[in-house]
Motif scaffolding. Structure first.
Motif, mmCIF file in Angstrom:
data_model
loop_
_atom_site.group_PDB
_atom_site.id
_atom_site.type_symbol
_atom_site.label_atom_id
_atom_site.label_comp_id
_atom_site.label_asym_id
_atom_site.label_seq_id
_atom_site.Cartn_x
_atom_site.Cartn_y
_atom_site.Cartn_z
ATOM 1 N N TYR A 52 -50.688 -3.841 42.936
ATOM 2 C CA TYR A 52 -52.024 -3.719 43.476
ATOM 3 C C TYR A 52 -52.275 -4.679 44.625
ATOM 4 O O TYR A 52 -53.269 -4.994 44.903
ATOM 5 N N GLN A 53 -50.957 -5.537 45.255
ATOM 6 C CA GLN A 53 -51.216 -6.603 46.032
ATOM 7 C C GLN A 53 -51.668 -7.642 45.551
ATOM 8 O O GLN A 53 -52.501 -8.467 46.293
ATOM 9 N N ALA A 54 -51.704 -7.861 44.160
ATOM 10 C CA ALA A 54 -52.220 -9.317 43.778
ATOM 11 C C ALA A 54 -50.947 -10.013 43.598
ATOM 12 O O ALA A 54 -49.720 -9.364 43.610
ATOM 13 N N GLN A 55 -51.090 -11.304 43.561
ATOM 14 C CA GLN A 55 -49.778 -12.099 43.330
ATOM 15 C C GLN A 55 -49.485 -12.505 41.629
ATOM 16 O O GLN A 55 -50.504 -12.768 41.090
ATOM 17 N N VAL A 56 -48.366 -12.452 41.528
ATOM 18 C CA VAL A 56 -48.118 -12.633 39.882
ATOM 19 C C VAL A 56 -46.989 -13.795 39.999
ATOM 20 O O VAL A 56 -45.993 -13.537 40.803
ATOM 21 N N ARG A 57 -46.967 -14.814 39.002
ATOM 22 C CA ARG A 57 -46.065 -15.770 38.896
ATOM 23 C C ARG A 57 -45.913 -16.112 37.641
ATOM 24 O O ARG A 57 -46.826 -16.050 36.567
ATOM 25 N N ILE A 128 -56.083 -7.027 33.831
ATOM 26 C CA ILE A 128 -56.379 -8.015 32.878
ATOM 27 C C ILE A 128 -57.689 -7.785 32.576
ATOM 28 O O ILE A 128 -58.543 -7.050 33.312
ATOM 29 N N VAL A 129 -57.860 -8.140 31.506
ATOM 30 C CA VAL A 129 -59.240 -7.901 30.921
ATOM 31 C C VAL A 129 -59.968 -8.996 30.508
ATOM 32 O O VAL A 129 -59.460 -9.927 29.651
ATOM 33 N N LEU A 130 -61.079 -9.236 30.976
ATOM 34 C CA LEU A 130 -62.164 -10.427 30.611
ATOM 35 C C LEU A 130 -63.270 -9.902 29.575
ATOM 36 O O LEU A 130 -63.689 -8.830 29.747
ATOM 37 N N SER A 131 -63.595 -10.783 28.577
ATOM 38 C CA SER A 131 -64.725 -10.347 27.834
ATOM 39 C C SER A 131 -65.637 -11.770 27.565
ATOM 40 O O SER A 131 -66.121 -11.912 26.472
ATOM 41 N N ALA A 132 -65.836 -12.464 28.636
ATOM 42 C CA ALA A 132 -66.712 -13.612 28.432
ATOM 43 C C ALA A 132 -66.442 -14.729 27.749
ATOM 44 O O ALA A 132 -67.464 -15.382 27.060
ATOM 45 N N GLY A 133 -65.283 -14.548 27.087
ATOM 46 C CA GLY A 133 -65.001 -15.732 26.352
ATOM 47 C C GLY A 133 -64.963 -17.143 26.595
ATOM 48 O O GLY A 133 -65.173 -17.174 27.937
ATOM 49 N N VAL A 144 -68.326 -13.581 42.326
ATOM 50 C CA VAL A 144 -68.766 -13.982 43.773
ATOM 51 C C VAL A 144 -67.760 -14.778 44.604
ATOM 52 O O VAL A 144 -67.649 -14.569 45.739
ATOM 53 N N PRO A 145 -66.769 -15.652 43.965
ATOM 54 C CA PRO A 145 -65.991 -16.375 44.787
ATOM 55 C C PRO A 145 -64.843 -15.436 45.064
ATOM 56 O O PRO A 145 -64.527 -14.416 44.701
ATOM 57 N N ASP A 146 -64.355 -15.744 46.448
ATOM 58 C CA ASP A 146 -63.336 -14.948 47.161
ATOM 59 C C ASP A 146 -61.746 -15.143 46.617
ATOM 60 O O ASP A 146 -60.982 -13.985 46.748
ATOM 61 N N LEU A 147 -61.566 -15.932 45.833
ATOM 62 C CA LEU A 147 -60.372 -16.129 45.040
ATOM 63 C C LEU A 147 -60.450 -16.515 43.531
ATOM 64 O O LEU A 147 -61.109 -17.080 43.113
ATOM 65 N N HIS A 148 -59.483 -15.483 42.935
ATOM 66 C CA HIS A 148 -59.523 -15.794 41.320
ATOM 67 C C HIS A 148 -58.226 -15.917 40.907
ATOM 68 O O HIS A 148 -57.340 -15.531 41.104
ATOM 69 N N VAL A 149 -57.736 -17.084 40.172
ATOM 70 C CA VAL A 149 -56.746 -17.387 39.642
ATOM 71 C C VAL A 149 -56.982 -17.281 38.179
ATOM 72 O O VAL A 149 -57.919 -17.791 37.375
ATOM 73 N N VAL A 207 -52.378 -14.058 39.583
ATOM 74 C CA VAL A 207 -52.002 -14.032 37.784
ATOM 75 C C VAL A 207 -51.017 -15.012 37.660
ATOM 76 O O VAL A 207 -49.907 -14.688 38.227
ATOM 77 N N LEU A 208 -51.373 -15.968 36.724
ATOM 78 C CA LEU A 208 -50.339 -16.700 36.281
ATOM 79 C C LEU A 208 -49.753 -16.259 34.882
ATOM 80 O O LEU A 208 -50.759 -16.590 33.965
ATOM 81 N N ILE A 209 -48.714 -16.038 34.884
ATOM 82 C CA ILE A 209 -48.271 -15.573 33.338
ATOM 83 C C ILE A 209 -47.503 -16.802 32.592
ATOM 84 O O ILE A 209 -46.568 -17.042 33.054
ATOM 85 N N VAL A 210 -47.877 -17.352 31.305
ATOM 86 C CA VAL A 210 -47.501 -18.640 30.899
ATOM 87 C C VAL A 210 -46.748 -17.948 29.792
ATOM 88 O O VAL A 210 -46.970 -17.357 28.948
ATOM 89 N N ASN A 211 -45.336 -18.576 29.766
ATOM 90 C CA ASN A 211 -44.498 -18.450 28.638
ATOM 91 C C ASN A 211 -44.829 -19.441 27.535
ATOM 92 O O ASN A 211 -44.605 -20.676 27.633
#
Lengths: 215, 478
Positions: A52-57, A128-133, A144-149, A207-211
């Motif tokens: 999707y042209q998102a960055q993943v690390r 990724i799924v968000l549920s207002a936690g 609204v912000p232009d960058l989401h980490v 998207v940062l995937i944490v081990n």
């Protein structure tokens, strides 16, 4: 008002006069469980988000705060909004964090980015799924912000869509939480079908995937 | 859609009067070579993408079967599910309105706008609001609706109307869009790179999103057991509209319910892959009533009938209500991919439009649409909820013929049936025909038939009867 309700329900019942031939419960012969080993599942997620042209690390838990700081720095983001409930060990150096206390829309429009966690992630669709936690915040934060980490724990990754829906259904029934599925940055193909990433939502998604095992 | 040019004026019956017969409109579209090139390219591209992402799903047939069965279940007990949905939305702090027709639905939106003294609303693309002519109704009531989907914005600025469910501006290319933006929302230096064009719309709309006091949306699904509403989209304008303004009104066709939240697991797989050819669309929003401190604090749902119960009453035709508006059937249709959507004269174009429009508005309003198909069946094959469009088309053709047959036609058919009914009569008629056709045959072809039959030869030549019948030939050979 009430008349309209009875009118429509009456029309429905008249139309269904022939009913009674309803079929048995819908068949659910589709896959409801994934088959991949955890390592392969995470790899699939990375690959699909990347499509999707998102960055993943992928990062170890110990380096998470540093990785977050680097992600924002690389995008030139100095002031970043965070929901009230992000874990203290996520807080990066060198980035000003503004807690959503809540911010007005104008203030939110003025920050350089947003940092959140998520509820779960779906490998097969790169979602990724968000549920207002507590670590995700209200919906406007990631809009609204232009960058989401976004920080995703390896233990939050499921393989298929059905595996995601069961826990989400619980959250909706118990707490009526609003839910947002995010699959890459916003996009449009409305002009000659050429895909343009970034229309109204955040144009950059990292998207940062944490081990978690490193914890 | 104010100032729509040439298109239908949807809403209560208005669309019927303005609708042109499909053959006339299609003939015009076919002569537009640029439109044909745009369409061929676009439908081909989406088709390829769709095929690629569908092929990687091993259980696609099982998902389709589940999707179909869930829709059958919803329709079979629609009254129960509607009541459950109403209860759940109300319990979650939302307001539910019932609209028997377009006018009633429009009035609800107008009343909410007036209650908040709002004169401008933001709106997320929705076929249902196009169907009820919401923008025109609001304009008549002094409320301006701003379309926020890029394609819808383009059409609104152009005073044009949608030609494709998924890519409404499929008939315009980048240069045309650049010129339009230069004339309306951007300065003359704007280039024609899609990236630049999208950026121009982002700038234009952002301020409106941040300050809007009310939004209107459609919805892809409503969940009966939880009262959840689901909007599937790509650009983020849907999230903007359903999250930022303090007041939200969602218009939901009564057929869009699913029984349980878990049922979405089927449709959230079927829809994006069938529609945009993506594994998942960028954004899917699911909300349940009002969430304190998050999103709109006043939420209304309008449950729209607008002809749907009429469709429901037809046991063959009701499967048209299974449609999840993916538009896959448009892209595979040999008719649509040449004529485009405008020729259908309806908000719902393509194969699904050919069965939905005549049923929603009555067969007499669109008697030519069921014939706008070669019955090749490609639509049935790609439909993610297995709507048997060819069968419904045939069913509607029967109805159209029954409703519209002229006395002369009926008499001619009776005569033909009498002639075909007897061997001698048939042989005699054939001999007569061979004699009668002589003045019409030119170089072995009939290129023009006389008056009542002229329509047949307008676009094709007719082969003449051969000089000897098969029977005569057989007799001679023995």
């Amino acid at each position: 008002m009430n008349g309209s309700r009875e009118l429509i329900l009456g029309r429905v019942r008249d139309a269904l006069g022939d009913a009674g031939e309803a079929e048995a419960l819908p068949p659910r012969a589709y896959r409801r469980q994934g088959t991949l080993e955890p390592a392969a599942r995470i790899e699939l997620l990375c690959e699909r988000i990347g499509d999707y042209q998102a960055q993943v690390r992928r990062v170890g838990a110990a380096e998470l705060a540093v990785a977050i700081g680097e992600a924002f720095a690389a995008e030139g983001a100095a002031r970043v909004c965070v929901p009230g409930g992000i874990p203290p060990q996520w807080r990066p150096e060198g980035v000003e964090l503004v807690v959503d206390a809540p911010l007005t829309l104008e203030e939110l429009d003025g920050v350089d980015g947003v940092l959140t966690g998520c509820t779960l992630a779906i490998a097969e669709t790169g979602t990724i799924v968000l549920s207002a936690g507590p670590a995700e915040g209200r919906r406007a934060l990631t809009l609204v912000p232009d960058l989401h980490v976004c920080v995703v724990g390896e233990d939050q990754v499921v393989e298929t869509v059905p595996e995601a829906m069961a826990p989400l259904a619980k959250l909706v029934r118990a707490e009526r939480r609003p839910i947002t599925f995010i699959s890459g940055p916003s996009a449009t193909s409305d002009i000659e079908l050429s895909r343009v990433e970034g229309v109204h939502g955040p144009r950059r998604l990292i998207v940062l995937i944490v081990n978690k095992e490193l914890q | 859609m104010s100032g729509a040019r040439g298109g239908p004026q949807p809403g209560d019956g208005a669309m019927n009067a303005a609708m042109r017969p499909f053959p006339a409109a299609a003939g015009e579209a076919l002569r537009d070579t640029r439109l044909r090139a745009n369409l061929a390219g676009a439908t081909h591209t989406i088709r390829e993408k769709r095929n690629r992402v569908v092929a990687e799903v091993p259980d696609w047939p099982q998902l389709r079967e589940a999707g179909r069965a869930i829709k059958v279940e919803v329709l079979a007990h629609l009254d129960t599910y509607l009541e459950a949905f109403e209860q759940a939305v109300t319990d979650a702090g939302g307001h539910v309105h019932w609209a028997p027709d377009a006018a009633a639905a429009n009035q609800v939106v107008l009343d909410v706008a007036r209650a908040h003294q709002v004169s401008e609303i933001v709106k997320v693309k929705s076929l249902t609001t196009d169907e009820i002519g919401l923008n025109d109704a609001l304009a008549a009531g002094g409320v301006h609706a701003i379309e926020t989907d890029l394609a819808e914005l383009i059409l609104q600025l152009d005073g044009d109307w949608s030609s494709h469910i998924l890519v409404p501006a499929i008939h315009l290319n980048r240069t045309e869009i650049r010129d339009l933006f230069r004339a309306t929302i951007a300065d003359p230096s704007l280039g024609d790179d899609p990236r630049e064009l999208a950026e121009a719309s982002r700038r234009y709309l952002r301020e409106r999103f941040l300050t809007a006091r009310m939004a209107v949306s459609g919805a892809n699904f409503g969940v009966a057991d939880s009262g959840t509403v689901c909007v599937v989209e790509s650009e983020g304008n849907g999230r903007m509209c359903t999250t930022l303004p303090p007041v939200l009104v969602t218009i939901l066709g009564i057929e869009k319910l699913v029984p349980t939240f878990g049922d979405l697991e089927v449709f959230l797989q079927l829809l994006p892959r069938s529609s945009t050819g993506e594994r998942m669309n960028p954004y899917t929003s699911l909300w349940t009533g009002v969430t304190p401190g998050d999103g709109p604090q006043e939420f209304h749902v309008v449950l729209l009938d607008g002809g749907r119960t009429r469709v429901l009453a037809d046991q063959v035709g009701r499967q048209a209500l299974h449609c999840i508006r993916c538009s896959a059937c448009l892209n595979v249709c040999p008719v649509y991919s040449r004529t485009g959507g405008h020729a259908y004269g309806s908000i719902y174009p393509g194969p699904i439009g050919a069965i939905l429009t005549p049923q929603l508005y009555g067969i007499e309003a669109a008697p030519t649409l069921p014939f706008a198909s070669s019955l090749c069946g490609a639509c049935y094959e790609v439909c993610p909820v297995m709507i048997d469009i060819p069968s419904v088309l045939l069913h509607l053709r029967e109805k159209a013929v029954a409703a519209g047959a002229k006395p002369g036609e009926r008499l001619a058919m009776k005569a033909v049936s009498w002639i075909f009914g007897g061997r001698r009569r048939f042989a005699a008629a054939a001999r007569l025909g061979r004699l009668g056709q002589r003045p019409l045959v030119r170089r072995g072809r009939i290129v023009r038939l006389p008056a009542p039959l002229a329509a047949w030869t307008r676009t094709r030549d007719l082969r003449p009867l051969s000089s000897e019948s098969f029977r005569d030939w057989w007799e001679r050979r023995r």
